[in-house]
Write an enzyme that holds these catalytic residues in place. Structure first.
Site, PDB file in Angstrom:
ATOM      1  N   PRO A   1      47.492  36.018  40.389  1.00  0.00           N
ATOM      2  CA  PRO A   1      46.817  34.989  39.590  1.00  0.00           C
ATOM      3  C   PRO A   1      45.716  35.548  38.688  1.00  0.00           C
ATOM      4  O   PRO A   1      45.423  34.968  37.636  1.00  0.00           O
ATOM      5  CB  PRO A   1      46.217  34.036  40.638  1.00  0.00           C
ATOM      6  CG  PRO A   1      46.244  34.772  41.934  1.00  0.00           C
ATOM      7  CD  PRO A   1      47.323  35.818  41.833  1.00  0.00           C
ATOM      8  N   HIS A   2      45.114  36.689  39.072  1.00  0.00           N
ATOM      9  CA  HIS A   2      44.061  37.278  38.241  1.00  0.00           C
ATOM     10  C   HIS A   2      44.638  37.834  36.947  1.00  0.00           C
ATOM     11  O   HIS A   2      44.064  37.691  35.874  1.00  0.00           O
ATOM     12  CB  HIS A   2      43.341  38.400  39.002  1.00  0.00           C
ATOM     13  CG  HIS A   2      42.758  37.946  40.301  1.00  0.00           C
ATOM     14  ND1 HIS A   2      41.608  37.212  40.369  1.00  0.00           N
ATOM     15  CD2 HIS A   2      43.189  38.110  41.567  1.00  0.00           C
ATOM     16  CE1 HIS A   2      41.344  36.950  41.638  1.00  0.00           C
ATOM     17  NE2 HIS A   2      42.288  37.482  42.381  1.00  0.00           N
TER      18      HIS A   2
ATOM     19  N   ASP B   1      52.896  46.441  34.903  1.00  0.00           N
ATOM     20  CA  ASP B   1      52.646  47.213  36.114  1.00  0.00           C
ATOM     21  C   ASP B   1      51.405  48.023  35.821  1.00  0.00           C
ATOM     22  O   ASP B   1      51.253  48.581  34.729  1.00  0.00           O
ATOM     23  CB  ASP B   1      53.826  48.113  36.467  1.00  0.00           C
ATOM     24  CG  ASP B   1      53.731  48.523  37.940  1.00  0.00           C
ATOM     25  OD1 ASP B   1      53.697  47.617  38.799  1.00  0.00           O
ATOM     26  OD2 ASP B   1      53.659  49.726  38.242  1.00  0.00           O
TER      27      ASP B   1
ATOM     28  N   GLY C   1      40.810  43.135  42.560  1.00  0.00           N
ATOM     29  CA  GLY C   1      41.303  44.449  42.972  1.00  0.00           C
ATOM     30  C   GLY C   1      40.190  45.479  43.089  1.00  0.00           C
ATOM     31  O   GLY C   1      39.203  45.284  43.808  1.00  0.00           O
TER      32      GLY C   1
ATOM     33  N   ASP D   1      38.070  46.463  40.818  1.00  0.00           N
ATOM     34  CA  ASP D   1      37.031  46.347  39.782  1.00  0.00           C
ATOM     35  C   ASP D   1      35.624  46.755  40.247  1.00  0.00           C
ATOM     36  O   ASP D   1      34.917  47.434  39.494  1.00  0.00           O
ATOM     37  CB  ASP D   1      37.006  44.923  39.197  1.00  0.00           C
ATOM     38  CG  ASP D   1      38.121  44.708  38.185  1.00  0.00           C
ATOM     39  OD1 ASP D   1      38.684  45.704  37.696  1.00  0.00           O
ATOM     40  OD2 ASP D   1      38.433  43.536  37.884  1.00  0.00           O
TER      41      ASP D   1
ATOM     42  N   LYS E   1      35.043  42.701  30.274  1.00  0.00           N
ATOM     43  CA  LYS E   1      36.177  43.464  30.803  1.00  0.00           C
ATOM     44  C   LYS E   1      37.353  43.396  29.823  1.00  0.00           C
ATOM     45  O   LYS E   1      37.961  44.419  29.496  1.00  0.00           O
ATOM     46  CB  LYS E   1      36.592  42.946  32.187  1.00  0.00           C
ATOM     47  CG  LYS E   1      37.770  43.719  32.761  1.00  0.00           C
ATOM     48  CD  LYS E   1      38.263  43.219  34.103  1.00  0.00           C
ATOM     49  CE  LYS E   1      39.565  43.935  34.476  1.00  0.00           C
ATOM     50  NZ  LYS E   1      40.217  43.394  35.668  1.00  0.00           N
TER      51      LYS E   1
ATOM     52  N   ARG F   1      44.459  46.539  30.320  1.00  0.00           N
ATOM     53  CA  ARG F   1      45.391  45.438  30.034  1.00  0.00           C
ATOM     54  C   ARG F   1      45.209  44.960  28.589  1.00  0.00           C
ATOM     55  O   ARG F   1      46.189  44.712  27.879  1.00  0.00           O
ATOM     56  CB  ARG F   1      45.125  44.320  31.052  1.00  0.00           C
ATOM     57  CG  ARG F   1      46.216  43.280  31.161  1.00  0.00           C
ATOM     58  CD  ARG F   1      46.131  42.502  32.468  1.00  0.00           C
ATOM     59  NE  ARG F   1      46.556  43.308  33.597  1.00  0.00           N
ATOM     60  CZ  ARG F   1      45.749  43.788  34.532  1.00  0.00           C
ATOM     61  NH1 ARG F   1      44.459  43.535  34.521  1.00  0.00           N
ATOM     62  NH2 ARG F   1      46.232  44.545  35.500  1.00  0.00           N
TER      63      ARG F   1
END
Ligand code: ITT
Length: 196
Positions: free
Chosen positions: A13-14, A73, A154, A156, A176, A182
């Site tokens: 979900p993040h 990924d 995770g 972070d 971020k 990402r």
């Protein structure tokens, strides 16, 4: 550029939230797997981020053959640990909470002066004009000795971003997203879509 629906093939979900935050302002309709009531039940058998990213995108595109599907990924690569956890970032101590994983990583890095690390993401886009495309992004930094901040997800809080001069755990979502692996991969994708 024609604005389109993109189905984000993730069970995280993040990640979903980050893609929505980054793609919606650009005019894309961002859909989650939940909206189609499907699950990403596929084994990540690849040996690279790119292979695993494509495995996820292809799996969902078989179920939704008429949709543009995006998967990523990603993972944390630590130089002193020869790139570990890398593609195993989600599977490392899988049933343990993240604070325990942070602690274990910090322990494994004890004694190393070079704690250089990077996050990598490979985004796959499939079903876009019958093509399969991949885009890579990296964020550079180092592992800190004490986790800092509660933002993000995770790893972070243990990743100090060279660009932000703070951990991703302390950074706001906007900060971020301005420098993350990402977002860098996504920028390449958006650039491609603008030109094709
Ligand atoms: P999906 O496969 O369903 O998309 P996942 O979380 O299992 O979700 P990955 O296999 O790509 O995804 O593993 C990525 C892992 O790497 C993730 O679970 C985190 O542990 C770590 N990771 C990736 N991007 C991160 C980020 O921006 N911040 C912190 N940790 C991150």
């Amino acid at each position: 550029m024609e604005y389109k629906e993109i189905v984000v093939a993730t069970s995280n979900p993040h990640k979903m939230e980050e893609y929505s935050e980054m793609l919606s302002p650009l005019g894309f309709k961002v859909s989650s797997l939940k909206e189609y009531d499907i699950e990403l039940n596929v084994e990540e058998t690849g040996s690279t981020f790119e292979e695993n990213s494509l495995i996820k995108a292809r799996f969902i595109s078989k179920i939704l053959p008429n949709k543009i599907v995006l998967a990523d990924d990603s993972g944390l690569e630590i130089k002193a640990l020869n790139g570990f956890p890398g593609i195993y970032s989600a599977r490392f101590m899988e049933d343990r909470p993240y604070p325990e994983k942070w602690k274990e990583i910090i322990k494994r890095l004890k004694g190393y002066s070079d704690k250089t690390a990077n996050f990598t993401t490979v985004i796959s886009l499939v079903n876009y004009r019958s093509k399969e495309l991949t885009f890579e992004g990296k964020a550079f930094g180092k592992i800190v000795d004490i986790p800092q901040g509660e933002n993000g997800f995770g790893y972070d809080p243990i990743f100090y971003s060279n660009e932000l001069k703070k951990t991703f755990g302390v950074a706001t979502a906007q900060e971020k997203n301005s420098v993350s692996h990402r977002s860098k991969a996504l920028k390449k994708l958006v650039e491609y879509l603008k030109n094709n």
